[in-house]
Design a protein around this motif. Structure first.
Motif, PDB file in Angstrom:
ATOM      1  N   THR A  42       0.882  -1.208  -0.019  1.00 50.16           N
ATOM      2  CA  THR A  42      -0.014  -0.028   0.039  1.00 50.16           C
ATOM      3  C   THR A  42       0.895   1.269  -0.032  1.00 50.16           C
ATOM      4  N   ALA A  43       0.312   2.341  -0.235  1.00 50.76           N
ATOM      5  CA  ALA A  43       0.938   3.745  -0.024  1.00 50.76           C
ATOM      6  C   ALA A  43       1.698   3.934   1.265  1.00 50.76           C
ATOM      7  N   THR A  44       1.231   3.074   2.365  1.00 48.26           N
ATOM      8  CA  THR A  44       2.094   3.263   3.446  1.00 48.26           C
ATOM      9  C   THR A  44       3.027   2.121   3.840  1.00 48.26           C
ATOM     10  N   GLY A  45       3.073   1.301   2.895  1.00 52.56           N
ATOM     11  CA  GLY A  45       4.130   0.423   2.815  1.00 52.56           C
ATOM     12  C   GLY A  45       3.675  -1.051   3.662  1.00 52.56           C
ATOM     13  N   LYS A  46       2.287  -1.094   3.747  1.00 44.73           N
ATOM     14  CA  LYS A  46       1.566  -2.329   4.371  1.00 44.73           C
ATOM     15  C   LYS A  46       1.322  -3.389   3.330  1.00 44.73           C
ATOM     16  N   ASP A  47       1.300  -4.733   3.796  1.00 42.54           N
ATOM     17  CA  ASP A  47       1.033  -5.678   2.947  1.00 42.54           C
ATOM     18  C   ASP A  47      -0.424  -6.203   2.680  1.00 42.54           C
ATOM     19  N   ASP A  48      -1.392  -5.507   3.539  1.00 40.24           N
ATOM     20  CA  ASP A  48      -2.378  -5.898   3.573  1.00 40.24           C
ATOM     21  C   ASP A  48      -3.300  -4.490   2.849  1.00 40.24           C
ATOM     22  N   TRP A  49      -4.159  -5.050   1.929  1.00 40.43           N
ATOM     23  CA  TRP A  49      -4.981  -3.875   1.411  1.00 40.43           C
ATOM     24  C   TRP A  49      -6.376  -3.904   2.120  1.00 40.43           C
ATOM     25  N   ASN A  50      -7.037  -2.799   1.906  1.00 44.82           N
ATOM     26  CA  ASN A  50      -8.323  -2.680   2.546  1.00 44.82           C
ATOM     27  C   ASN A  50      -9.481  -2.379   1.357  1.00 44.82           C
ATOM     28  N   VAL A  51     -10.410  -2.937   1.401  1.00 41.36           N
ATOM     29  CA  VAL A  51     -11.423  -2.948   0.109  1.00 41.36           C
ATOM     30  C   VAL A  51     -11.882  -1.441   0.052  1.00 41.36           C
ATOM     31  N   LYS A  52     -12.315  -0.965   1.397  1.00 42.53           N
ATOM     32  CA  LYS A  52     -12.460   0.668   1.360  1.00 42.53           C
ATOM     33  C   LYS A  52     -11.445   1.591   0.854  1.00 42.53           C
ATOM     34  N   THR A  53     -10.350   1.073   0.910  1.00 37.04           N
ATOM     35  CA  THR A  53      -9.163   2.008   0.431  1.00 37.04           C
ATOM     36  C   THR A  53      -9.443   1.863  -1.303  1.00 37.04           C
ATOM     37  N   ILE A  54      -9.322   0.806  -1.690  1.00 34.90           N
ATOM     38  CA  ILE A  54      -9.604   0.526  -3.176  1.00 34.90           C
ATOM     39  C   ILE A  54     -10.757   1.202  -3.580  1.00 34.90           C
ATOM     40  N   ARG A  55     -11.809   1.187  -2.859  1.00 35.47           N
ATOM     41  CA  ARG A  55     -13.152   1.826  -3.421  1.00 35.47           C
ATOM     42  C   ARG A  55     -12.965   3.283  -3.556  1.00 35.47           C
ATOM     43  N   ASP A  56     -12.178   3.705  -2.543  1.00 34.54           N
ATOM     44  CA  ASP A  56     -11.938   5.493  -2.729  1.00 34.54           C
ATOM     45  C   ASP A  56     -10.998   5.558  -3.441  1.00 34.54           C
ATOM     46  N   MET A  57      -9.953   4.948  -3.876  1.00 34.52           N
ATOM     47  CA  MET A  57      -9.170   5.168  -5.025  1.00 34.52           C
ATOM     48  C   MET A  57      -9.783   5.225  -6.244  1.00 34.52           C
ATOM     49  N   LEU A  58     -10.772   4.254  -6.536  1.00 31.85           N
ATOM     50  CA  LEU A  58     -11.660   4.403  -7.800  1.00 31.85           C
ATOM     51  C   LEU A  58     -12.551   5.371  -7.939  1.00 31.85           C
ATOM     52  N   LYS A  59     -12.789   5.877  -7.080  1.00 31.73           N
ATOM     53  CA  LYS A  59     -13.835   7.034  -6.860  1.00 31.73           C
ATOM     54  C   LYS A  59     -12.976   8.607  -6.759  1.00 31.73           C
ATOM     55  N   ASN A  60     -11.673   8.591  -6.841  1.00 36.01           N
ATOM     56  CA  ASN A  60     -10.952   9.740  -6.588  1.00 36.01           C
ATOM     57  C   ASN A  60     -10.825  10.353  -7.850  1.00 36.01           C
ATOM     58  N   GLU A  61     -11.185  11.587  -8.085  1.00 38.38           N
ATOM     59  CA  GLU A  61     -11.186  12.262  -9.378  1.00 38.38           C
ATOM     60  C   GLU A  61      -9.786  12.800  -9.666  1.00 38.38           C
ATOM     61  N   LYS A  62      -8.800  12.819  -8.499  1.00 35.79           N
ATOM     62  CA  LYS A  62      -7.642  13.123  -8.742  1.00 35.79           C
ATOM     63  C   LYS A  62      -6.693  12.166  -9.663  1.00 35.79           C
ATOM     64  N   TYR A  63      -7.131  10.951  -9.965  1.00 32.55           N
ATOM     65  CA  TYR A  63      -6.550  10.146 -10.725  1.00 32.55           C
ATOM     66  C   TYR A  63      -6.816  10.438 -12.162  1.00 32.55           C
ATOM     67  N   LYS A  64      -7.806  11.121 -12.551  1.00 38.54           N
ATOM     68  CA  LYS A  64      -8.010  11.694 -13.836  1.00 38.54           C
ATOM     69  C   LYS A  64      -7.232  13.100 -14.065  1.00 38.54           C
ATOM     70  N   GLY A  65      -6.642  13.731 -13.061  1.00 32.78           N
ATOM     71  CA  GLY A  65      -5.854  14.820 -13.151  1.00 32.78           C
ATOM     72  C   GLY A  65      -6.697  16.125 -12.721  1.00 32.78           C
ATOM     73  N   ASP A  66      -7.981  15.963 -12.096  1.00 28.27           N
ATOM     74  CA  ASP A  66      -8.751  16.989 -11.777  1.00 28.27           C
ATOM     75  C   ASP A  66      -8.627  17.039  -9.988  1.00 28.27           C
ATOM     76  N   THR A  67      -9.333  18.338  -9.344  1.00 28.17           N
ATOM     77  CA  THR A  67      -9.253  18.294  -7.944  1.00 28.17           C
ATOM     78  C   THR A  67     -10.697  18.608  -7.587  1.00 28.17           C
ATOM     79  N   MET A  68     -11.192  18.133  -6.682  1.00 23.77           N
ATOM     80  CA  MET A  68     -12.423  18.648  -6.085  1.00 23.77           C
ATOM     81  C   MET A  68     -12.155  19.343  -4.596  1.00 23.77           C
ATOM     82  N   LEU A  69     -12.217  20.662  -4.458  1.00 21.06           N
ATOM     83  CA  LEU A  69     -11.892  20.998  -3.296  1.00 21.06           C
ATOM     84  C   LEU A  69     -12.977  21.516  -2.255  1.00 21.06           C
ATOM     85  N   GLN A  70     -12.696  21.533  -1.079  1.00 22.29           N
ATOM     86  CA  GLN A  70     -13.616  21.401  -0.011  1.00 22.29           C
ATOM     87  C   GLN A  70     -14.801  20.405   0.183  1.00 22.29           C
ATOM     88  N   LYS A  71     -14.373  19.222  -0.196  1.00 21.45           N
ATOM     89  CA  LYS A  71     -15.193  17.907   0.170  1.00 21.45           C
ATOM     90  C   LYS A  71     -15.525  17.906   1.470  1.00 21.45           C
TER      91      LYS A  71
END
Length: 415
Positions: A221-250
């Motif tokens: 993981t980003a913090t160097g852990k071996d175990d992944w959390n499904v919630k972390t994966i879900r949040d990554m898939l929903k994070n607009e930053k990965y397409k180069g955009d940013t939503m401010l004041q969530k």
């Protein structure tokens, strides 16, 4: 005639006072840490050099003065005082103890009840003197009001930055990105992991299966852990930053005193900044993933055991059967009675076995209803009519459930 004998009070023994000091700084910045070192050194020297004092320690915290949480040394100091191990406490000022007026009063009265004096050096006040309580309260109110003004100024500055589209560039442990000289840049090897997660999801893998794949490949993981959390994966898939955009004041801080953040569900402005930084996945791929996630969230199980996509709600016999959605595979939950106890279980797990959806938990119906009562129902009593009107869906993860309301608000509860 009565014989009365006067017994004079015993003279106080000339005991040495056990004296402690308390220091606090707000941050761990170089200047504040230097100030803390100077305070600790000065108090040690002061106490040890006094002929009638015994050194009882210097207690210090690196925390905000607005909140008691995290102030471990202050708590330790008060516990020792309660046990009768401290007679006298020195501190620089009222604001060093707390910027919460009520909290200052609680501490002052707690110590006074035990005959312990706290001396505030800057104000030249002693807490043991009851007639000084008003002045201590007034000084505490001034410190609290100062914190309010500082908070408001900071919030004003943040809003101006949002309006200009200035994004936060000091992320830590953000998979795929790092910050260099105030700019967000891509970390190539981590970016490949991000792209793989998006690709696997579009190829039909569930969150749990993606988790299993990442762990089987030894990907950390980003913090160097071996175990992944499904919630972390879900949040990554929903994070607009990965397409180069940013939503401010969530999120926003509702009360400067508590410092607690709330999800911004329309209470404040939001600011969407396109092309704010380099993208890791294309906008097309990102949007396809959002469509797929919405599609999977509409998966329901019928009474005959089949699973299908439905655009309508409340098709099943039980309300929870159309609200509970597996956060792993996207299937709805099905009601079962086991050993006289009513439980809910993922439809995929029931039909295809644990291997098909290994991370979906079995839910106790009573516990789910209790959670909804607290999160949704105004009077805290489970009301199916209110749940039906207010709740859009409930996503179930391996250790928590996420209640998503029709007004856009969300509340997560751990098991």
């Amino acid at each position: 005639m009565k014989n009365v004998r006067i017994i004079p009070p015993k003279p106080k023994e000339n005991k040495k006072l056990r004296v402690a000091a308390y220091c606090r700084v707000s941050t761990s910045g170089p200047e504040q840490m230097r100030s803390l070192e100077i305070q600790i050194s000065a108090y040690k020297k002061m106490i040890k050099s006094h002929p009638n004092w015994l050194f009882a320690g210097v207690f210090y915290d690196i925390e905000s003065g607005l909140r008691r949480s995290g102030r471990k040394s202050l708590d330790k100091l008060l516990r020792r005082a309660e046990k009768g191990k401290i007679d006298y406490i020195i501190t620089k000022s009222i604001s060093r103890v707390s910027r919460d007026t009520l909290e200052v009063l609680k501490i002052v009265r707690f110590l006074r009840e035990r005959g312990i004096n706290m001396h505030f050096e800057n104000e030249k006040l002693d807490s043991i003197e009851a007639d000084k309580e008003f002045e201590i309260t007034l000084r505490g109110m001034l410190a609290q009001d100062e914190s309010r003004n500082i908070s408001e100024n900071i919030q004003w500055g943040i809003q101006r930055k949002f309006e200009k589209g200035e994004i936060y560039t000091k992320y830590k442990n953000f998979m795929g990105y790092t910050c260099v000289d105030g700019e967000i840049v891509i970390v190539p090897d981590q970016a490949e992991v991000v792209r793989k997660i998006f690709d696997l999801y579009l190829h039909g893998l569930s969150l749990g299966q993606i988790k299993a794949y990442l762990e089987s490949q030894g990907i950390k993981t980003a913090t160097g852990k071996d175990d992944w959390n499904v919630k972390t994966i879900r949040d990554m898939l929903k994070n607009e930053k990965y397409k180069g955009d940013t939503m401010l004041q969530k999120t926003f801080t509702e009360d400067f005193m508590t410092g607690k953040k709330r999800r911004n569900d329309g209470q404040r402005n939001k600011y969407y900044v396109k092309d704010s930084h380099p993208a890791i996945v294309s906008a097309e791929v990102f949007d396809k993933v959002q469509e797929e996630m919405a599609k999977r969230s509409r998966v329901i199980s019928n009474e005959d055991g089949t699973v299908e996509i439905s655009g309508s709600k409340y098709n099943g016999k039980y309300l929870l059967g159309n609200l509970l959605v597996c956060g792993d595979c996207g299937a709805s939950y099905r009601r079962r009675t086991e050993r006289g106890k009513v439980v809910w279980r993922c439809a995929t797990r029931i039909e295809k076995g644990k291997e098909a959806c290994p991370h979906s938990p079995t839910l106790d119906e009573g516990r789910v209803q209790d959670t909804l009562s607290t999160a949704v129902c105004p009077n805290g009593v489970y009301d199916e009519g209110i749940i039906r009107n207010e709740v859009d869906k409930i996503q179930v993860f391996d250790a928590s459930i996420l209640v998503i309301c029709k007004n856009g608000s969300q509340e997560e509860s751990s098991f």
